[in-house]
Every structure is written in structure tokens, then in C-alpha cells.
Scaffold this motif. Sequence first.
Motif, PDB file in Angstrom:
ATOM      1  N   ALA A  75      73.652  12.488 -36.287  1.00 34.97           N
ATOM      2  CA  ALA A  75      75.057  12.863 -36.114  1.00 34.97           C
ATOM      3  C   ALA A  75      75.883  12.402 -37.305  1.00 34.97           C
ATOM      4  N   GLN A  76      75.634  11.191 -37.777  1.00 35.49           N
ATOM      5  CA  GLN A  76      76.373  10.666 -38.920  1.00 35.49           C
ATOM      6  C   GLN A  76      76.106  11.503 -40.167  1.00 35.49           C
ATOM      7  N   LEU A  77      74.867  11.944 -40.350  1.00 34.20           N
ATOM      8  CA  LEU A  77      74.548  12.797 -41.491  1.00 34.20           C
ATOM      9  C   LEU A  77      75.297  14.128 -41.435  1.00 34.20           C
ATOM     10  N   LEU A  78      75.642  14.547 -40.231  1.00 43.52           N
ATOM     11  CA  LEU A  78      76.403  15.788 -40.041  1.00 43.52           C
ATOM     12  C   LEU A  78      77.916  15.546 -40.019  1.00 43.52           C
ATOM     13  N   GLY A  79      78.326  14.303 -40.271  1.00 42.45           N
ATOM     14  CA  GLY A  79      79.746  13.991 -40.382  1.00 42.45           C
ATOM     15  C   GLY A  79      80.427  13.547 -39.104  1.00 42.45           C
ATOM     16  N   ALA A  80      79.670  13.231 -38.076  1.00 42.81           N
ATOM     17  CA  ALA A  80      80.268  12.798 -36.809  1.00 42.81           C
ATOM     18  C   ALA A  80      80.071  11.299 -36.609  1.00 42.81           C
ATOM     19  N   ARG A  81      81.075  10.668 -36.082  1.00 42.05           N
ATOM     20  CA  ARG A  81      81.003   9.255 -35.720  1.00 42.05           C
ATOM     21  C   ARG A  81      80.448   9.161 -34.309  1.00 42.05           C
ATOM     22  N   ALA A 117      88.144   4.378 -29.277  1.00 40.27           N
ATOM     23  CA  ALA A 117      87.679   4.116 -30.643  1.00 40.27           C
ATOM     24  C   ALA A 117      87.549   5.414 -31.438  1.00 40.27           C
ATOM     25  N   LEU A 118      87.290   6.522 -30.743  1.00 39.12           N
ATOM     26  CA  LEU A 118      87.192   7.824 -31.397  1.00 39.12           C
ATOM     27  C   LEU A 118      88.565   8.497 -31.540  1.00 39.12           C
ATOM     28  N   GLY A 119      89.627   7.781 -31.149  1.00 37.40           N
ATOM     29  CA  GLY A 119      90.971   8.293 -31.324  1.00 37.40           C
ATOM     30  C   GLY A 119      91.588   8.932 -30.102  1.00 37.40           C
ATOM     31  N   GLN A 122      94.559   8.190 -23.091  1.00 35.06           N
ATOM     32  CA  GLN A 122      94.815   8.952 -21.871  1.00 35.06           C
ATOM     33  C   GLN A 122      95.907   9.981 -22.104  1.00 35.06           C
ATOM     34  N   SER A 123      96.896   9.659 -22.913  1.00 32.15           N
ATOM     35  CA  SER A 123      97.975  10.621 -23.158  1.00 32.15           C
ATOM     36  C   SER A 123      97.493  11.771 -24.032  1.00 32.15           C
ATOM     37  N   SER A 124      96.537  11.541 -24.967  1.00 31.56           N
ATOM     38  CA  SER A 124      96.060  12.640 -25.807  1.00 31.56           C
ATOM     39  C   SER A 124      95.167  13.584 -25.015  1.00 31.56           C
ATOM     40  N   ALA A 125      94.598  13.101 -23.929  1.00 32.05           N
ATOM     41  CA  ALA A 125      93.761  13.961 -23.097  1.00 32.05           C
ATOM     42  C   ALA A 125      94.604  14.934 -22.286  1.00 32.05           C
ATOM     43  N   THR A 126      95.877  14.630 -22.125  1.00 34.62           N
ATOM     44  CA  THR A 126      96.766  15.515 -21.365  1.00 34.62           C
ATOM     45  C   THR A 126      97.746  16.174 -22.329  1.00 34.62           C
ATOM     46  N   SER A 127      97.220  16.989 -23.241  1.00 34.06           N
ATOM     47  CA  SER A 127      98.059  17.595 -24.271  1.00 34.06           C
ATOM     48  C   SER A 127      98.876  18.766 -23.747  1.00 34.06           C
TER      49      SER A 127
END
Length: 140
Positions: A75-81, A117-119, A122-127
Motif C-alpha cells: 500500500a505504501q508503495l502505491l502511495g497510501a498510508r 490519524a488518517l485525517g 466524526q464531523s468530517s464523516a458527516t459532510s
Amino acid sequence: MSFPDVGRVPILTLGDTLVTGLLSELDDTSAMALAEELTARIASDGARGVLIDISRVQVIDSFVARALMELSTMAQLLGARVIVAGMSPPVAVTLVELGIELTGVETALDAERGMAALGWTQSSATSVPPRPRAVEGAAG
């Protein structure tokens, strides 16, 4: 949100983050299927983060530890944390007793902290803004 399935392991999409979990013990076949599907989804979805929840894993051995390290590296090699979340104390003790280090694997106490940690919060989940409530007595 989408719900594709790899055998017994679903992979959910939440924005630019993929969320999956080990629902039972990981064997060779399911580990390979998960690795293939997860890497394909990272590439096709442009995922920037991956959360792997292992809170339901009761027993871990060198195979599962190696599979998690390999998944993380791919995953990291593909650019994902990648964050592995929900490791139980007995699993952590077993890894230490076996002398296994999860090199390159970032961990979080639970899925909520991993998502934070991935950003995600709870408020960002309810956009989606809440629908306006009807006012009593208003014509409409």
C-alpha cells in the motif's frame, strides 16, 4: 460508501480512505485475495489511506504478522498510508514473545483513533449538511 467483498473480508470506501478488517484468522488464500483486492482498489480509487482493523483477531502468528507487513508495504508503495488498528493486548504480547516486529506498520489503539490519524474526525464523516426541520404551523 461502497461495499465490495473479498471472500470474507469487505473493503469499504470512505472518501479517499479504504477500511477493511480481519474478521477471522487469515489463511494463505484469503491473504492473497485481500492483498490483490486492496492494492487494486488503492490504485483504482486513488486511496490515500488504508485502515486495517484487527480487533477481532484473537490469535496471531508469524504468517499473519508477515501478511500485515506485506500489505502495508504494498500500500505504501502505491502511495497510501496504512494503519493497523485494534490490536488486543494478548496479540501484542504474543508478537513480542515470538520476537516479531511489525516493521513499517503504523498502529492505532482502535479504529476511531486510526481514522483520526488518517485525517478523519466524526464531523468530517458527516459532510452532508442536515436537512432543515419543518417549522410547526408553517405552510408548505
